[in-house]
Structures are given as structure tokens and as C-alpha cells.
Design a protein around this motif. Structure first.
Motif, PDB file in Angstrom:
ATOM      1  N   GLY A 121       4.930  -0.465   3.288  1.00 40.25           N
ATOM      2  CA  GLY A 121       3.754  -0.694   4.114  1.00 40.25           C
ATOM      3  C   GLY A 121       2.775  -1.599   3.400  1.00 40.25           C
ATOM      4  O   GLY A 121       2.671  -1.561   2.164  1.00 40.25           O
ATOM      5  N   ASP A 122       2.035  -2.417   4.149  1.00 42.53           N
ATOM      6  CA  ASP A 122       1.088  -3.330   3.517  1.00 42.53           C
ATOM      7  C   ASP A 122      -0.323  -3.136   4.054  1.00 42.53           C
ATOM      8  O   ASP A 122      -0.567  -2.316   4.952  1.00 42.53           O
ATOM      9  N   ALA A 123      -1.248  -3.889   3.500  1.00 42.34           N
ATOM     10  CA  ALA A 123      -2.667  -3.749   3.828  1.00 42.34           C
ATOM     11  C   ALA A 123      -3.010  -4.265   5.211  1.00 42.34           C
ATOM     12  O   ALA A 123      -4.145  -4.069   5.662  1.00 42.34           O
ATOM     13  N   GLU A 124      -2.081  -4.888   5.897  1.00 33.49           N
ATOM     14  CA  GLU A 124      -2.299  -5.363   7.261  1.00 33.49           C
ATOM     15  C   GLU A 124      -1.612  -4.475   8.292  1.00 33.49           C
ATOM     16  O   GLU A 124      -1.544  -4.834   9.470  1.00 33.49           O
ATOM     17  N   GLY A 125      -1.085  -3.334   7.863  1.00 36.05           N
ATOM     18  CA  GLY A 125      -0.508  -2.364   8.782  1.00 36.05           C
ATOM     19  C   GLY A 125       0.944  -2.591   9.125  1.00 36.05           C
ATOM     20  O   GLY A 125       1.513  -1.821   9.913  1.00 36.05           O
ATOM     21  N   ARG A 126       1.557  -3.603   8.581  1.00 31.66           N
ATOM     22  CA  ARG A 126       2.961  -3.871   8.892  1.00 31.66           C
ATOM     23  C   ARG A 126       3.891  -3.013   8.029  1.00 31.66           C
ATOM     24  O   ARG A 126       3.537  -2.620   6.916  1.00 31.66           O
ATOM     25  N   ILE A 127       5.091  -2.755   8.545  1.00 30.19           N
ATOM     26  CA  ILE A 127       6.110  -1.975   7.835  1.00 30.19           C
ATOM     27  C   ILE A 127       7.365  -2.827   7.712  1.00 30.19           C
ATOM     28  O   ILE A 127       7.924  -3.271   8.724  1.00 30.19           O
ATOM     29  N   LEU A 159       3.827   6.544   3.926  1.00 31.77           N
ATOM     30  CA  LEU A 159       5.140   6.348   4.547  1.00 31.77           C
ATOM     31  C   LEU A 159       6.111   7.404   4.048  1.00 31.77           C
ATOM     32  O   LEU A 159       6.119   7.744   2.863  1.00 31.77           O
ATOM     33  N   CYS A 160       6.934   7.907   4.951  1.00 28.50           N
ATOM     34  CA  CYS A 160       8.043   8.783   4.567  1.00 28.50           C
ATOM     35  C   CYS A 160       9.186   8.582   5.559  1.00 28.50           C
ATOM     36  O   CYS A 160       9.042   8.852   6.760  1.00 28.50           O
ATOM     37  N   TRP A 161      10.314   8.122   5.059  1.00 32.01           N
ATOM     38  CA  TRP A 161      11.503   7.888   5.884  1.00 32.01           C
ATOM     39  C   TRP A 161      12.246   9.225   5.957  1.00 32.01           C
ATOM     40  O   TRP A 161      12.884   9.656   5.001  1.00 32.01           O
ATOM     41  N   VAL A 162      12.174   9.901   7.110  1.00 30.96           N
ATOM     42  CA  VAL A 162      12.661  11.276   7.211  1.00 30.96           C
ATOM     43  C   VAL A 162      14.058  11.395   7.805  1.00 30.96           C
ATOM     44  O   VAL A 162      14.740  12.401   7.585  1.00 30.96           O
ATOM     45  N   SER A 163      14.483  10.436   8.600  1.00 28.77           N
ATOM     46  CA  SER A 163      15.828  10.480   9.179  1.00 28.77           C
ATOM     47  C   SER A 163      16.299   9.053   9.414  1.00 28.77           C
ATOM     48  O   SER A 163      15.579   8.091   9.123  1.00 28.77           O
ATOM     49  N   LYS A 164      17.487   8.908   9.957  1.00 23.62           N
ATOM     50  CA  LYS A 164      18.052   7.576  10.155  1.00 23.62           C
ATOM     51  C   LYS A 164      17.170   6.713  11.039  1.00 23.62           C
ATOM     52  O   LYS A 164      17.051   5.498  10.826  1.00 23.62           O
ATOM     53  N   THR A 203       0.801  -1.229   0.000  1.00 26.29           N
ATOM     54  CA  THR A 203       0.000   0.000   0.000  1.00 26.29           C
ATOM     55  C   THR A 203       0.834   1.279   0.000  1.00 26.29           C
ATOM     56  O   THR A 203       0.308   2.350  -0.291  1.00 26.29           O
ATOM     57  N   SER A 204       2.126   1.209   0.338  1.00 23.65           N
ATOM     58  CA  SER A 204       2.968   2.410   0.372  1.00 23.65           C
ATOM     59  C   SER A 204       4.440   2.015   0.347  1.00 23.65           C
ATOM     60  O   SER A 204       4.807   0.933   0.833  1.00 23.65           O
ATOM     61  N   VAL A 205       5.287   2.879  -0.215  1.00 26.70           N
ATOM     62  CA  VAL A 205       6.734   2.646  -0.255  1.00 26.70           C
ATOM     63  C   VAL A 205       7.452   3.973  -0.019  1.00 26.70           C
ATOM     64  O   VAL A 205       6.910   5.052  -0.298  1.00 26.70           O
ATOM     65  N   LEU A 258      15.257  -8.704   3.431  1.00 25.53           N
ATOM     66  CA  LEU A 258      14.514  -8.185   4.570  1.00 25.53           C
ATOM     67  C   LEU A 258      15.446  -7.884   5.740  1.00 25.53           C
ATOM     68  O   LEU A 258      16.235  -8.725   6.161  1.00 25.53           O
ATOM     69  N   ILE A 259      15.341  -6.667   6.251  1.00 27.63           N
ATOM     70  CA  ILE A 259      16.153  -6.254   7.394  1.00 27.63           C
ATOM     71  C   ILE A 259      15.343  -6.350   8.680  1.00 27.63           C
ATOM     72  O   ILE A 259      15.812  -6.880   9.676  1.00 27.63           O
ATOM     73  N   ARG A 260      14.126  -5.830   8.661  1.00 25.34           N
ATOM     74  CA  ARG A 260      13.243  -5.946   9.832  1.00 25.34           C
ATOM     75  C   ARG A 260      11.805  -5.711   9.419  1.00 25.34           C
ATOM     76  O   ARG A 260      11.523  -5.125   8.364  1.00 25.34           O
ATOM     77  N   THR A 261      10.882  -6.189  10.263  1.00 22.13           N
ATOM     78  CA  THR A 261       9.453  -5.948  10.095  1.00 22.13           C
ATOM     79  C   THR A 261       8.915  -5.371  11.396  1.00 22.13           C
ATOM     80  O   THR A 261       9.199  -5.896  12.484  1.00 22.13           O
ATOM     81  N   VAL A 262       8.158  -4.290  11.302  1.00 20.75           N
ATOM     82  CA  VAL A 262       7.579  -3.634  12.473  1.00 20.75           C
ATOM     83  C   VAL A 262       6.063  -3.776  12.396  1.00 20.75           C
ATOM     84  O   VAL A 262       5.443  -3.415  11.384  1.00 20.75           O
ATOM     85  N   ASN A 263       5.476  -4.321  13.446  1.00 18.61           N
ATOM     86  CA  ASN A 263       4.022  -4.462  13.504  1.00 18.61           C
ATOM     87  C   ASN A 263       3.381  -3.124  13.865  1.00 18.61           C
ATOM     88  O   ASN A 263       4.021  -2.245  14.458  1.00 18.61           O
TER      89      ASN A 263
END
Length: 567
Positions: free
Chosen positions: A205-211, A243-248, A191-193, A220-225
Motif C-alpha cells: 500500500g502507498d501514501a496515495e491509497g493504491r494497492i 494491509l493483510c492478505w487473508v485468503s486467495k 505505507t504498508s506491506v 507487478l501483477i496488478r494495481t488496485v485504486n
């Protein structure tokens, strides 16, 4: 929200066309050119048809506070590609890469077209004349491409999701080839990149809310619920829609639900060897437009530690920035925020016996309502929404703060709205410590343009003196409707601005009769059809044409940016 009056968005102009509606905009700061996705209504056999096209316009033309000559503005705004609009074209969009030298368009399902940015500038492109330098088809499935993100640092890399499949692709503009760097199937719909600011990793981001966090090879580095408080906000199924990755360590995240109008704006902080931390920002209103998909577009300006966020379901652009080393939403001055306009809907009262009164009411009512607004008239207004944003770093327009103070060369934000209008705003900073972002646009290499013109003539089979004259006259939008050749060239001699300018540059003092007679003479000669136009230019023998005819050929070749040589 943190109050910040040092950042201002000052409106320069709003652009509205009678027949066209602006749907999407992207800017190449490298060449100072904007591409707008437009929708055009056309009535044919008493049926209204809709076409989607791309229009190229110089940014300095759009950023003028007043157009001195509308015809000049229209001349520099030509469509280079059209598609009939139907259900399959709803996901059509266009984007420049990070260095502004390549344009990608998505026009159908899983197909992406790539164009050189120099070939779609206003003085090069012509209707139906631009060909993509490369076409990439990702899949044979019927899934549509709804998102496409160029890498913010690497101009040759981009990420594109297709339903539940994620692709990272490398595109070589010099070799005009592409290769799929990595492909990964996901368990839920994407749903978002977003890329990180350095372009070395991305989050999905996906349709189940995971990142999910990946490297460009999609390892794959990590998955955040999603946060635990989400069930109290959305009782039913929810998704990560922005989604927006704004800093480290910080990411802006927006959650939405199909069964709710609420928008849940949060900040995710991820640090090594620590659990994810969620911060809730209750600054977004409920969904204002239920007719569109709940998606969110982010425009980062990282040198100012600022990010702009818009959505087709919201009427305002929201701003985020660093306050005390922490990313937070900003509250700007009401006068200097970006908002989509409120559109007025007139419903004149029908009165069969007094049509003159109805005409008077239709003319006067808008003025009366603006001066004396009443609650009874509220139903005659509707909100509009932000459909796209882009930024121009090559603007040469100073911002006037007052009569005695101006701020030199701020960047310009381009905004399109759901009612088909295009707005330009200067992004003014009152803080002197913010660095200057402006870089002058590059001059387009005439050799590149000449090569493109030769390619265009080669495809049409017009690599000759006859072809140069015929194609130039046929492609001239202002005069190609004149069927008689003599009348057309006479009108062009008097009214074609580029032709007049080139004659002045070459000190051509031919009268209209002499000029047109030379054109007709060239077109009538069999030798004029010899295929002697190559990448270096048009080459003719000195004995093939008279001096006046060679002068005319040199003028027309100069307008088309093709070199003319006599051997």
C-alpha cells in the motif's frame, strides 16, 4: 460484526518492572523464548537518560500464573544488547522469522542485524556479549526502515520498504550471507506491506491509497485504486495504512488521513476477470492516540481462519474470522477481549500545613475512586494502547474454563502496551473442530551453545582455564560487583544456583574453602593461561593441575556448557 462467543482471550498474567518498560515483543515458539524490546531510565549526573535494550525471557516463566521466586525470574531475563535512545532509535524493533530460528533487529536507518535465535536465549546471552551473525545495509540514504515482514512460509526471505524503494531479500542463516533478490522504486511512499498466506506473492500500500500486487521478484501483477467512496470519507489526502492478505481473493485494508481521526476499515475482494469489490466495515472508532503514527499490525492464525489486528493508536485488539466462507469482523464477549488497561493518574492536593493528610489521601484515594467512581475523577484516568503482538505455539499451560473443565494447551498471545506493560493471554477456542496448534519447543543443542561460548571467549582473548574462570565470574550479574576474588567465589559457591546444580550433578563434595582455594590456585598458575580451549572444549594436561583443581574446572565448564577434557 458477527457475534462469536466460542473464541476467548483469557488473561494469564501482566508483567510490570520498576525500571524497565516493555515496548515490543516477539516469540520464538521453536525454542520457547520471548524477546522484549525494553526502555530503561538511567539517571547520570542529575540527567535522565533513556536506553533501548533487548531482553530474553523463557516463555514458560512469563506464562506462570504466579512466580514462586522473583529472583529466579530476574535471573532468566538478561539484556544482551543496549542502545542509547534518541530520535534515531524510535524505529527500533525486533522480529523472529517464521520458523523462529533467526532474529532480525532494526536499530538505525537502513541497517538490519541478524542473530541466531539459539544465541539469544536466556542461558546463553550476556550483556554486550552477543554479536550479530550478519549485518545488511540496504542504502546510504537517511530514510528509516519503518516496516519489516518475514515471509510466512519461507524462513529465508523477507520484504522491507525504504521510503519509496521496495526490497525483497534472501538471508542464508547457514552461510551467514544475504542477497537482494529484487529492488523496485515506487511513485509514492510505501505505507504498508503484506505477504499472502502461502508466501508466494505480496501486496504493497502507498501514501496515495493504491494497492500493488507483486511476486517475490517484484514483478507487478496488478494495481488496485482506492474505492470511489473514499473522497466522501476523507476530503484531503489519504493513505493505505494497513494491509493483510487473508485468503486467495480477500484482503483487509485500512485507510487513514493525516487531517482526520477517522479510520476506514474495508475488505477488498479481487477475482480473476472481475473488477475489484470493496466492502465497508464500520467497526473501528476514531483515532484514540494522536501522538503516534497511524499504522496497523496483523497477527494471522490461518489454521483457525483468524486474524488479530492492533494499532498504537487504538486501545483494543480487533478479531477477524471466516463466517459462512466469508471473512468478517467478530464481536467477542466483553470479558474475553484484549484491551489495553486504563492507567490511573493521581494528582494529590498540595497542602503545606497538613502533610500527614496529603499522605493519607494519596494512599486511600485510589481505593475510594475504584469503589465510588464519580464524574469529577474522570480526568485522573487515561487510556493506553497496543504497541505489539506475538504468539507462542509451544505453551504447555492448560486453560481452566471452570473447576471441572479445562481445555488442553491453547496458544498464548503476547501483548505490549503504551504504558510499558507486557500481558499474556490464552487464546481459547470452545469449538472442538478447530485443530490443535501446539507444538512443544525444541531443546537447544548444547553443541551450538558451546560453539557460541568458545566464540565469545575467543573474541575476549580468554581461551584458557584462567579465561573460563575469569569470564564466568565477571559475567555473573548477581556477584560480579564483589571486587575481592575470594569473597566473590565464596558467595557464588553458596548462592549461584547453576553452580550449585552442576556440583550436585557431578557429585562434587568440596567444601566452600576447598572450592575457593582451588580457584585461587588455578588463577595463580602461569599454565592456566595457555590457550587450549577450542570448539571441542577445554583440554588440559593431567599434570598441569591437581585433582581438586580439575574438578573445579569441570564444574565451571559444565555451567558454561563447554566440554572439559583431561589428556
Amino acid at each position: 460484526m458477527e457475534t462469536d462467543y466460542s473464541l476467548q482471550f483469557r488473561l494469564i498474567r501482566q508483567h510490570e518492572h520498576e525500571n524497565k518498560k516493555y515496548l515490543n515483543v516477539t516469540v520464538s515458539s521453536t525454542y520457547g523464548c520471548a524477546l522484549t524490546l525494553t526502555s530503561i531510565e538511567h539517571e547520570w549526573r542529575k540527567k535522565v537518560q533513556y536506553f533501548t535494550g533487548i531482553k530474553e525471557i523463557w516463555t514458560d516463566m512469563l506464562e506462570r500464573r504466579k512466580h514462586e521466586d522473583f529472583e529466579d525470574f530476574r535471573f532468566c531475563s538478561r539484556n544482551f544488547i543496549y542502545y542509547k535512545q534518541d530520535d534515531k532509535r524510535k524505529g527500533f524493533f525486533v522480529k523472529h522469522n517464521c520458523d523462529g530460528r533467526v532474529v532480525a533487529t532494526v536499530k538505525s536507518f537502513s541497517k538490519i542485524n541478524f542473530y541466531g535465535a539459539t544465541t539469544v536465549t536466556p542461558h546463553v546471552g550476556r550483556p554486550h556479549s552477543v554479536r550479530p551473525i550478519h549485518i545488511l545495509k540496504l542504502s546510504n540514504s537517511s530514510a528509516k526502515i519503518k516496516m519489516f515482514e518475514w515471509n510466512p512460509i519461507n524462513p529465508a526471505m523477507f520484504v522491507v520498504p525504504l521510503a519509496k524503494t521496495l526490497y525483497t531479500v534472501v538471508f542464508d542463516s547457514e552461510k551467514e550471507t544475504s542477497r537482494i533478490l529484487a529492488k523496485r522504486d515506487m511513485n509514492a511512499t510505501i505505507t504498508s506491506v503484506s505477504w499472502n498466506p502461502t508466501g508466494t506473492q505480496l501486496i504493497v500500500g502507498d501514501a496515495e491509497g493504491r494497492i500493488h500486487q507483486f511476486n517475490p521478484q517484484l514483478k507487478l501483477i496488478r494495481t488496485v485504486n482506492p474505492p470511489r467512496l473514499i473522497p466522501s470519507v476523507f476530503k484531503d489526502k489519504f493513505a493505505c495504512s494497513g494491509l493483510c492478505w487473508v485468503s486467495k481473493t480477500e484482503r483487509i485494508v485500512v485507510f487513514t488521513s493525516e487531517t482526520s481521526d477517522k479510520l476506514h476499515l474495508t475488505k477488498l475482494t479481487v477475482k480473476p476477470n472481475k473488477p475489484p469489490k470493496w466492502t465497508v466495515w464500520d467497526v473501528l472508532p476514531a483515532v484514540e492516540n494522536n501522538r503516534c503514527r497511524k499504522s496497523f499490525n496483523f497477527l494471522p492464525i490461518f489454521k483457525w481462519n483468524t486474524v488479530l489486528m492492533s494499532s498504537p493508536c487504538l486501545s483494543e485488539v480487533y478479531t477477524f474470522s471466516v463466517v459462512n466462507k466469508v471473512w468478517k469482523p467478530l464481536k467477542l464477549d466483553e470479558c474475553f477481549t484484549i484491551r489495553a488497561p486504563i492507567e490511573q493518574i493521581l494528582k494529590p492536593v498540595k497542602h503545606k500545613t497538613n502533610s500527614r493528610f496529603n499522605r493519607f489521601r494519596k494512599q486511600v484515594e485510589p481505593t475510594l475512586e475504584s469503589v465510588f467512581p464519580t464524574s469529577a475523577n474522570l480526568h485522573k484516568y487515561k487510556k493506553t494502547f497496543i504497541t505489539s503482538m506475538s504468539i507462542n505455539y509451544s505453551s504447555q499451560r492448560s486453560a481452566f474454563i471452570c473447576q471441572c473443565q479445562s481445555i488442553p494447551l491453547p496458544p498464548v498471545i503476547y501483548v505490549t502496551t503504551s504504558n510499558g506493560m507486557l500481558f499474556t493471554y490464552q487464546m481459547v477456542s470452545m469449538k472442538s473442530e478447530r485443530p490443535n496448534l501446539i507444538k512443544p519447543a525444541e531443546t537447544i543443542d548444547k553443541k551450538q551453545v558451546a560453539n557460541f561460548t568458545c566464540l565469545r571467549l575467543r573474541e575476549a582473548g580468554k581461551l584458557s582455564a584462567f579465561g573460563v574462570l575469569e569470564v564466568y565470574a565477571a559475567e555473573n550479574e548477581n556477584f560480579n560487583k564483589i571486587r575481592d576474588t575470594k569473597e566473590r567465589w565464596t558467595a557464588m559457591y553458596h548462592g549461584e544456583a547453576k553452580l550449585i546444580a552442576e556440583m550436585k550433578r557431578l557429585y562434587c563434595k568440596l567444601s566452600a574453602d576447598e572450592f575457593v582455594a582451588a580457584v585461587l590456585s588455578i588463577l595463580s598458575k602461569p599454565v592456566a593461561r595457555n590457550m587450549n580451549l577450542e570448539a571441542d572444549g577445554l583440554t588440559v594436561k593431567g599434570s598441569d593441575f591437581f585433582r581438586v583443581e580439575n574438578t573445579v574446572l569441570e564444574v565451571v565448564c559444565g555451567v558454561m556448557l563447554v566440554k572439559f577434557m583431561i589428556v
